[in-house]
Design a protein around this motif. Structure first.
Motif, PDB file in Angstrom:
ATOM      1  N   ALA A 117       0.631  -1.166   0.026  1.00 52.66           N
ATOM      2  CA  ALA A 117       0.051  -0.185  -0.044  1.00 52.66           C
ATOM      3  C   ALA A 117       0.764   1.397  -0.117  1.00 52.66           C
ATOM      4  O   ALA A 117       0.668   2.230  -0.537  1.00 52.66           O
ATOM      5  CB  ALA A 117      -1.123  -0.155   1.275  1.00 52.66           C
ATOM      6  N   ALA A 118       2.096   1.100   0.662  1.00 50.26           N
ATOM      7  CA  ALA A 118       2.850   2.365   0.922  1.00 50.26           C
ATOM      8  C   ALA A 118       3.500   2.726  -0.670  1.00 50.26           C
ATOM      9  O   ALA A 118       3.699   3.639  -1.088  1.00 50.26           O
ATOM     10  CB  ALA A 118       3.864   2.508   1.837  1.00 50.26           C
ATOM     11  N   ALA A 119       3.902   1.490  -1.252  1.00 52.17           N
ATOM     12  CA  ALA A 119       4.744   1.581  -2.602  1.00 52.17           C
ATOM     13  C   ALA A 119       3.381   2.274  -3.440  1.00 52.17           C
ATOM     14  O   ALA A 119       3.900   3.123  -4.439  1.00 52.17           O
ATOM     15  CB  ALA A 119       5.000   0.352  -3.069  1.00 52.17           C
ATOM     16  N   GLU A 120       2.461   2.037  -3.298  1.00 55.21           N
ATOM     17  CA  GLU A 120       1.232   2.655  -4.151  1.00 55.21           C
ATOM     18  C   GLU A 120       0.817   3.807  -3.984  1.00 55.21           C
ATOM     19  O   GLU A 120      -0.016   4.439  -4.720  1.00 55.21           O
ATOM     20  CB  GLU A 120       0.113   1.388  -4.449  1.00 55.21           C
ATOM     21  N   GLY A 121       1.175   4.365  -2.752  1.00 53.75           N
ATOM     22  CA  GLY A 121       1.106   5.716  -2.470  1.00 53.75           C
ATOM     23  C   GLY A 121      -0.363   5.504  -1.828  1.00 53.75           C
ATOM     24  O   GLY A 121      -1.094   6.679  -1.725  1.00 53.75           O
ATOM     25  N   VAL A 122      -0.990   4.700  -1.135  1.00 53.42           N
ATOM     26  CA  VAL A 122      -2.325   4.616  -0.558  1.00 53.42           C
ATOM     27  C   VAL A 122      -2.437   3.997   0.819  1.00 53.42           C
ATOM     28  O   VAL A 122      -3.485   3.629   1.407  1.00 53.42           O
ATOM     29  CB  VAL A 122      -3.337   3.762  -1.562  1.00 53.42           C
ATOM     30  N   ALA A 123      -1.001   3.785   1.554  1.00 49.95           N
ATOM     31  CA  ALA A 123      -1.172   3.289   2.694  1.00 49.95           C
ATOM     32  C   ALA A 123      -1.842   4.336   3.699  1.00 49.95           C
ATOM     33  O   ALA A 123      -1.888   5.624   3.578  1.00 49.95           O
ATOM     34  CB  ALA A 123       0.369   3.278   3.130  1.00 49.95           C
ATOM     35  N   THR A 124      -2.570   3.940   4.706  1.00 48.21           N
ATOM     36  CA  THR A 124      -3.202   4.593   5.831  1.00 48.21           C
ATOM     37  C   THR A 124      -2.072   5.224   6.895  1.00 48.21           C
ATOM     38  O   THR A 124      -1.082   4.571   6.812  1.00 48.21           O
ATOM     39  CB  THR A 124      -4.179   3.729   6.440  1.00 48.21           C
ATOM     40  N   PRO A 125      -2.400   6.370   7.614  1.00 46.94           N
ATOM     41  CA  PRO A 125      -1.631   6.670   8.597  1.00 46.94           C
ATOM     42  C   PRO A 125      -1.092   5.539   9.529  1.00 46.94           C
ATOM     43  O   PRO A 125       0.168   5.376   9.868  1.00 46.94           O
ATOM     44  CB  PRO A 125      -2.244   7.821   9.314  1.00 46.94           C
TER      45      PRO A 125
END
Length: 604
Positions: free
Chosen positions: A14-22
């Motif tokens: 998710a972080a790599a895709e730029g959509v990770a939650t806080p």
């Protein structure tokens, strides 16, 4: 702080895709070493899975490669940033990062929500989003304001929404372009150039306009690929009608409308699309990727078929819909999805009947049955068996699979449906249910026509390889010298006659047996081929005429070899031999056929 492996890898992706939650970012940042290890595992697994996809040969190969390339690029970029920091990432230049915001697409209900952003890019405002939409060739009309989209890091991006029906053409074009964007690789296979389509940059000449495909993110092309899949299902007829019911407050009645849904869904294909789904697609709250795939497919099918139905001239709907028969008539005349009113009992009756009719074929999790046909035994009987995945996850005869699976009821319904479509399965003769012996005609029909119908109905059919070409027979003369080993025109040789179809040699007895069969089949060059009865009749007559000719002289054999004796069969006549006959035939084949126009020694 260490995380569970699956949770960690999900957060890293998710972080790599730029959509990770806080919360996901907080957990990852608490243990950078574990974060890096998770990315390394994801990169390795994605490369391995991509390698398996390169062995595919179907039309889905290019699309699957593009999906894996997009994901692999994001993971590798994230891993470089984590290892070397943002400075090292910047030194790579524009090919190593997103320099500009890309157009992203998220799924919400039956609408597409677009916004502009990406890893390392500032989200666009309303004006920037509108400009990007125009440059990317987005639909000029149909957009409506949408609340700003909150992206990782707390930033917000301006957003617009559009019904799928208004954006379908654009998405299909984006999906088709991405799926067709392949080039031959050195090894002869097509390789995706998905890296180029997802980096958001123009080519070397900055004065040239940026191609539309380089302005959109993987989320847009992914939705486009799912849209292409939905359109393909419509083209193949894999759709069914459903009845949507809404209660009318205070009246006891209901408002009904016909909706169209995908049928005979390939569960493996849905899983493949779900696994490749970019994070921005579900940024508006949906967490189940598989459900999003099915939702998009349903919306595409409903849009295409409802529009097509509205263009068909149908009988006028009944003026009133108070009975079950009137409601059923209204359904048939309102296939375009227009609403009508009906009493609750009549609506429930028609909806129930329709559900019983389409329920199994519309279920994406229905058991998959395999119709398997073995080559014939010595008695020319073809064994057909129905196979299914059993309790241990292996293929087994369907009767055994029924006894050991939790989905026995659903599998039994599929078997009932198969037996209705292929009544030969109800014939006695097999050891268990789902097994039967077929004759030559039934086997050929299954291989050439019935099998295609069963596949269209959602069953997998496995049959021996066949060729629809009917080979022409040719007469074969085989000679074997008798007596002293000398060559001469009067030297006698024993001969044997046969008929050859492709590479299959048949004696007179074999030709006679095949001629009696309703569907004469032979195996030639690894394929089953059908012989023509007229050809067999001519072959039998030619062999009968020569049955008593068992010895020929060298001169007579030579006449056959050079074509002076006509053949009654369309394939002509071939002569083979052994001993001195072989030398004679080889010499005959080397004789020049061009006429002599200048005698030897002639001086012009």
């Amino acid at each position: 702080m260490h995380l569970d492996t699956e949770v960690l890898e999900s957060a890293a992706l998710a972080a790599a895709e730029g959509v990770a939650t806080p919360d996901q970012l907080e957990r990852l940042e608490a243990d950078p070493r574990a974060w890096q290890h998770a990315l390394e595992v994801l990169v390795r697994d994605t490369r391995n899975r991509r390698g398996a996809v390169t062995r595919l040969t179907g039309p889905e190969r290019a699309q699957a490669l593009a999906d894996f390339d997009s994901t692999l690029e994001l993971l590798e970029r994230a891993l470089r940033r984590l290892r070397y920091g943002d400075d090292a990432e910047a030194e790579e230049g524009p090919d190593g990062q997103y320099a500009d915001a890309l157009l992203q697409a998220s799924w919400s209900g039956d609408s597409v929500v677009v916004w502009a952003g990406g890893p390392g890019a500032e989200p666009e405002d309303n004006d920037g989003l509108a400009d990007l939409l125009e440059e990317a060739g987005g639909p000029p009309h149909g957009w409506a304001p949408h609340p700003d989209v909150t992206i990782p890091g707390g930033q917000t991006a301006a957003a617009l929404a559009i019904p799928l029906s208004a954006a379908l053409g654009w998405l299909v074009a984006a999906g088709a372009a991405a799926g067709a964007s392949v080039a031959p690789a050195p090894n002869g296979h097509a390789e995706s150039n998905g890296h180029a389509e997802s980096n958001g940059h123009a080519g070397p000449d900055e004065d040239d306009p940026v191609p539309a495909s380089e302005l959109v993110g993987p989320s847009v092309t992914w939705l486009g690929r799912v849209a292409v899949e939905g359109v393909r299902m419509v083209a193949e007829g894999r759709v069914v009608p459903t009845l949507d019911r809404k209660k009318r407050p205070g009246s006891g009645g209901q408002e009904l409308s016909v909706h169209w849904a995908p049928a005979l869904i390939d569960s493996a294909r849905v899983s493949q699309l779900a696994a490749a789904m970019p994070g921005p697609v579900r940024i508006l709250g949906q967490a189940d990727a598989r459900s999003i795939v099915l939702s998009v497919l349903t919306a595409v099918v409903s849009t295409v078929v409802s529009d097509a139905a509205s263009r068909i001239e149908l009988p006028a709907p009944p003026p009133v819909t108070n009975s079950t028969s009137q409601v059923a008539e209204a359904v048939v005349t309102r296939l375009d999805g227009s609403a009508f009113k009906a009493p609750g009992h009549a609506a429930a009756d028609v909806a129930g009947r329709l559900e019983r009719w389409v329920g199994r074929v519309a279920d994406p999790n229905r058991p998959r049955l395999i119709v398997n046909l073995d080559p014939p035994d010595k008695g020319n009987a073809w064994f057909l068996s129905v196979l299914a995945i059993g309790a241990e996850g292996r293929l087994a005869p369907v009767e055994q699979a029924l006894a050991g699976t939790k989905s026995a009821a659903a599998m039994g319904e599929e078997l009932d449906r198969l037996e209705r479509l292929f009544p030969a399965l109800l014939r006695p003769g097999g050891l268990r249910r789902g097994e039967v012996y077929l004759d030559q005609t039934e086997a050929w029909d299954l291989m050439t026509s019935t099998g295609a119908s069963l596949e269209a109905a959602g069953f997998e059919v496995r049959v021996p390889a066949l060729s629809r070409r009917k080979p022409a027979g040719r007469l074969r003369l085989f000679s074997m010298p008798t007596g002293p080993s000398m060559v001469g025109a009067s030297q006698l040789s024993d001969v044997r006659w046969s008929v050859v179809f492709d590479d299959v040699e048949l004696t007179a007895a074999e030709v006679a047996r095949l001629a009696l069969e309703a569907r004469p089949l032979v195996r030639s060059r690894g394929h089953w081929v059908e012989l023509d009865h007229a050809d067999l009749k001519e072959a039998a007559a030619a062999l009968a005429e020569r049955a008593h000719t068992t010895r020929l002289s060298g001169a007579e054999i030579l006449r056959h070899a050079v074509g002076l004796e006509a053949s009654p069969l369309a394939g002509g006549l071939e002569v083979e031999g052994g001993g001195w006959a072989a030398e004679l035939l080889e010499a005959a084949r080397s004789v020049p056929t061009d006429p002599v126009t200048e005698p030897e020694g002639f001086v012009g």
